[in-house]
Motif scaffolding. Structure first.
Motif, PDB file in Angstrom:
ATOM      1  N   ARG A   1      13.082   2.936 -65.076  1.00 51.10           N
ATOM      2  CA  ARG A   1      12.849   3.641 -65.817  1.00 51.10           C
ATOM      3  C   ARG A   1      13.667   4.339 -66.960  1.00 51.10           C
ATOM      4  N   VAL A   2      14.982   4.009 -66.717  1.00 53.82           N
ATOM      5  CA  VAL A   2      16.083   4.333 -67.726  1.00 53.82           C
ATOM      6  C   VAL A   2      16.773   2.991 -67.588  1.00 53.82           C
ATOM      7  N   ARG A   3      16.727   2.478 -68.748  1.00 51.06           N
ATOM      8  CA  ARG A   3      17.222   1.137 -68.931  1.00 51.06           C
ATOM      9  C   ARG A   3      18.767   1.335 -69.408  1.00 51.06           C
ATOM     10  N   ARG A   4      19.547   0.898 -68.575  1.00 50.06           N
ATOM     11  CA  ARG A   4      21.131   1.018 -68.770  1.00 50.06           C
ATOM     12  C   ARG A   4      21.507  -0.463 -69.196  1.00 50.06           C
ATOM     13  N   GLU A   5      20.693  -1.426 -68.611  1.00 48.21           N
ATOM     14  CA  GLU A   5      21.309  -2.841 -68.738  1.00 48.21           C
ATOM     15  C   GLU A   5      21.533  -3.331 -70.167  1.00 48.21           C
ATOM     16  N   ILE A   6      22.419  -3.873 -70.355  1.00 48.07           N
ATOM     17  CA  ILE A   6      22.510  -4.401 -72.075  1.00 48.07           C
ATOM     18  C   ILE A   6      22.010  -5.700 -71.898  1.00 48.07           C
ATOM     19  N   ARG A   7      22.262  -6.737 -71.012  1.00 49.31           N
ATOM     20  CA  ARG A   7      21.732  -7.879 -70.859  1.00 49.31           C
ATOM     21  C   ARG A   7      20.328  -7.913 -70.206  1.00 49.31           C
ATOM     22  N   GLU A   8      19.541  -8.772 -71.172  1.00 45.92           N
ATOM     23  CA  GLU A   8      18.121  -8.919 -70.833  1.00 45.92           C
ATOM     24  C   GLU A   8      17.700  -9.554 -69.365  1.00 45.92           C
ATOM     25  N   ASP A   9      18.764 -10.606 -69.179  1.00 43.91           N
ATOM     26  CA  ASP A   9      18.350 -11.275 -67.938  1.00 43.91           C
ATOM     27  C   ASP A   9      18.435 -10.505 -66.693  1.00 43.91           C
ATOM     28  N   ILE A  10      19.456  -9.507 -66.513  1.00 47.55           N
ATOM     29  CA  ILE A  10      19.729  -8.620 -65.453  1.00 47.55           C
ATOM     30  C   ILE A  10      18.505  -7.670 -65.525  1.00 47.55           C
ATOM     31  N   HIS A  11      18.027  -7.036 -66.553  1.00 46.90           N
ATOM     32  CA  HIS A  11      16.694  -6.198 -66.470  1.00 46.90           C
ATOM     33  C   HIS A  11      15.541  -7.052 -66.127  1.00 46.90           C
ATOM     34  N   GLN A  12      15.336  -8.341 -66.648  1.00 44.83           N
ATOM     35  CA  GLN A  12      14.366  -9.246 -66.181  1.00 44.83           C
ATOM     36  C   GLN A  12      14.215  -9.331 -64.598  1.00 44.83           C
TER      37      GLN A  12
END
Length: 55
Positions: A27-38
């Motif tokens: 809900r609240v995206r704090r990850e800078i790296r896209e691969d971690i968010h994925q």
């Protein structure tokens, strides 16, 4: 396609997004790296599928 058929598909997609947004990390995206968010999205999908299959 008929408009009523499109509305049914839209509801499925909106419902899936709503289920994913129950997870605070998504809900609240704090990850800078896209691969971690994925990876968190994939983990959220796996948890949702497991819960669905369990019931």
């Amino acid at each position: 396609m008929r408009p009523s058929a499109l509305g049914g598909r839209r509801w499925v997609v909106a419902g899936a997004i709503a289920l994913l947004l129950r997870f605070r990390r998504l809900r609240v995206r704090r990850e800078i790296r896209e691969d971690i968010h994925q990876a968190f999205i994939a983990l959220g999908c796996a948890i949702i599928c497991r819960r669905r299959l369990k019931t």
